[in-house]
Scaffold this motif. Structure first.
Motif: not given
Length: 256
Positions: A105-129
């Motif tokens: 995600v460090a390579e995402i250039d905000v200026e190049r994109f119109d939207a970001i969509v963060v999908a789920g699954g179980q992993a985000p509950m354990f490491d998105y902090d």
């Protein structure tokens, strides 16, 4: 190559969407490997590409990502066997290569994109902090007036995403995410199968409880109903059956 005309809003300047999926993790509550959820990637992907949007796939750390087993239409459980969109995506070597070599995600250039969509699954509950770069980029999209969307357990990000002044992005916003009733259902099903000792929970905390605790106006449409809500340029989807609904609101916010 298909010659079908997707009828994009602007063929010379297509909308660009960054979809973020979770890196593999280990559940601290069960010890099982966890990851992203197929339909939360593939259903938005399909909705966006049908409109001629350009879509790129990222993950917090980059590299190969693994899906939660129950989200795979080929899994012996049969839980997701009717998910033909995911089945088609998985059957495409070209598309699977994108999941096996995600960009960080460090390579995402905000200026190049119109939207970001963060999908789920179980992993985000354990490491998105610990996914601080993702948190910062999500906030950057929102502050730039661009669409910032998350769905299902991907909304775990909203527990941590803060503005530069320390205030939580989701505070005071109307949002949704995986509901307590759905967590109860998942726990009960796991206990009934004997896969987890009764009284132990799949998740270390709950989306609904925490979003309410940080001052968000949490709403939901009922058990396993496809549902998404928009508050300004913040869009959230309830659970794994809400990928299409989330994508539709993103498209509406982008004007097509």
């Amino acid at each position: 190559m298909s010659v079908r005309d997707p009828n994009p809003v602007n063929a010379r300047n297509p909308k660009r969407v960054a979809i973020v999926i979770a890196n593999p993790a280990i559940s601290t509550t069960t010890g099982w490997p966890v990851g992203f959820w197929w339909s939360e990637l593939t259903h938005p992907w399909f909705a966006f590409t049908e409109r001629g949007y350009t879509v790129e796939i990222f993950s917090p750390d980059g590299g190969k990502c693994e899906a939660d087993a129950l989200s795979d239409p080929r899994d012996s459980s049969g839980y997701s066997e009717t998910d033909l969109i995911s089945l088609g995506f998985i059957a495409s070597p070209k598309l699977m290569a994108l999941v096996e070599a995600t960009r960080p995600v460090a390579e995402i250039d905000v200026e190049r994109f119109d939207a970001i969509v963060v999908a789920g699954g179980q992993a985000p509950m354990f490491d998105y902090d610990r996914a601080e770069t993702l948190q910062q980029i999500f906030v950057a999209f929102h502050e730039a007036g661009k669409v910032a969307a998350a769905l299902c357990h991907g909304t775990a990000l909203l527990r941590y995403a803060r503005h530069a002044d320390g205030s939580l992005l989701a505070a005071g916003k109307t949002v949704t995410g995986f509901a307590n009733a759905e967590e109860d259902f998942a726990d009960e099903a796991t206990w009934a199968m004997g896969a987890l000792e009764r009284g132990k929970h799949l998740m270390p905390w709950r989306i609904e409880d925490e979003l309410k605790a940080i001052g968000a106006n949490y709403i939901q449409a009922g058990l396993w109903r496809g549902f998404a809500v928009r508050d300004g340029n913040l869009i959230t989807g309830q659970q794994n059956f809400s990928g299409t609904e989330t994508a539709r609101l993103v498209c509406k916010a982008l004007g097509g």
